[in-house]
Design an enzyme around this catalytic site. Sequence first.
Site, PDB file in Angstrom:
ATOM      1  N   HIS A  28       0.735  -1.367  10.761  1.00 53.74           N
ATOM      2  CA  HIS A  28      -0.334  -2.383  10.696  1.00 53.74           C
ATOM      3  C   HIS A  28       0.121  -3.651   9.984  1.00 53.74           C
ATOM      4  O   HIS A  28       0.855  -3.614   9.006  1.00 53.74           O
ATOM      5  CB  HIS A  28      -1.638  -1.824  10.121  1.00 53.74           C
TER       6      HIS A  28
ATOM      7  N   ASP B 105       3.340  -1.472   2.477  1.00 56.47           N
ATOM      8  CA  ASP B 105       2.111  -1.135   3.221  1.00 56.47           C
ATOM      9  C   ASP B 105       1.537  -2.392   3.837  1.00 56.47           C
ATOM     10  O   ASP B 105       0.758  -3.079   3.211  1.00 56.47           O
ATOM     11  CB  ASP B 105       1.108  -0.489   2.262  1.00 56.47           C
TER      12      ASP B 105
ATOM     13  N   GLU C 236      -6.222  -2.954   9.473  1.00 53.75           N
ATOM     14  CA  GLU C 236      -6.295  -1.527   9.135  1.00 53.75           C
ATOM     15  C   GLU C 236      -7.055  -1.340   7.839  1.00 53.75           C
ATOM     16  O   GLU C 236      -7.964  -0.529   7.742  1.00 53.75           O
ATOM     17  CB  GLU C 236      -4.881  -0.939   9.014  1.00 53.75           C
ATOM     18  N   GLU C 237      -6.661  -2.123   6.823  1.00 54.29           N
ATOM     19  CA  GLU C 237      -7.183  -1.897   5.481  1.00 54.29           C
ATOM     20  C   GLU C 237      -8.670  -2.218   5.377  1.00 54.29           C
ATOM     21  O   GLU C 237      -9.383  -1.647   4.565  1.00 54.29           O
ATOM     22  CB  GLU C 237      -6.411  -2.751   4.465  1.00 54.29           C
TER      23      GLU C 237
ATOM     24  N   ASP D 104       3.335   4.391   8.483  1.00 55.96           N
ATOM     25  CA  ASP D 104       2.456   3.787   7.468  1.00 55.96           C
ATOM     26  C   ASP D 104       2.480   4.602   6.171  1.00 55.96           C
ATOM     27  O   ASP D 104       1.475   4.722   5.488  1.00 55.96           O
ATOM     28  CB  ASP D 104       1.022   3.665   8.027  1.00 55.96           C
TER      29      ASP D 104
ATOM     30  N   HIS E  74      -1.020  -0.951  -2.211  1.00 56.83           N
ATOM     31  CA  HIS E  74      -2.314  -1.448  -2.714  1.00 56.83           C
ATOM     32  C   HIS E  74      -2.202  -1.981  -4.142  1.00 56.83           C
ATOM     33  O   HIS E  74      -3.210  -2.068  -4.840  1.00 56.83           O
ATOM     34  CB  HIS E  74      -3.406  -0.363  -2.663  1.00 56.83           C
TER      35      HIS E  74
HETATM   36 ZN   LIG Z   1      -1.140   1.095   5.369  1.00 54.13          ZN
END
Ligand SMILES: [Zn+2]
Length: 276
Positions: free
Chosen positions: A94, A106, A140-141, A168, A238
């Site tokens: 993503h 990520d 995605e997030e 991912d 994150h």
């Molecule tokens: Zn991810």
Amino acid sequence: MGAVAVLVRSVGPPGLRTPHTGALDYAPDAPKIPAAAITVEDAERLQRMQDRGTQVRVRLKMEAKFLPDADSFNVIGEIRGRERPDEVVVIGGHFDSWDVGTGSTDDGGGCVVTWEALRLMKKLGLRPRRTVRVVLWTNEENGLRGGQAYLERHRGDLANHVLMLESDSGVFRPTGFGFSGSTAARARVKEIATLLQGIQADRIDPSGGGADIGPTVDAGNLPAMSLSVDGNYFLIHHTPADTIDKIDPMDMSRASAAIAVMTYVLADMPERLRSP
Ligand SMILES: [Zn+2]
């Protein structure tokens, strides 16, 4: 309950005071109070203060805000199959990330290694029997709408999807792939994985999948794969520590090679991989 705000102890592992951000959903009938993640270290400090009877007072200053939705797109490229172009093997990662870091792990790395897998086939002049399609999913997030949009567009074409693969979980040293599918398909995937013994990426783990491929995989009951890696993803993703210095170019090369070999064989073998 009358709360004016909420602080969440970071859901990642303790790691050098890096707060771990993520999504928040409000119940429709609840007030939209501010919410923030704080580091494990800070949460434990507040807990110690409370345990010894100190009245904890917190001043919360946040800059986060909601903006209206904006148009966004999945980025798609493919090598059309030479014999059965309608049958596709889908790979991807993503394209969006949380703003606290740069999204290197990520999921920038996942996008690059799947894209690179396709580029390697092209560079080597390999055109498999079936189509290999790379999809860099959007959003995605923040709601998975890229994955859902892909399903809506291809709902009539699910039977032509041979397998979907997502990277991912970060790009660290690849160990193989997670796989979900029929027993017959698993046996075949294990055979293909023996080609990756040379880079110790030949392990096939009990289950595979990914957030973005999830809607399509579920709707079509499709075989699903994920890249398996050896690294502490949750320590980084994150967080403000999700930066390019965590990426090892050799790991990226090994991961791209593993994905290229696995997907090329899946797309090129005479018999289609058996669906669940
Ligand atoms: Zn991810």
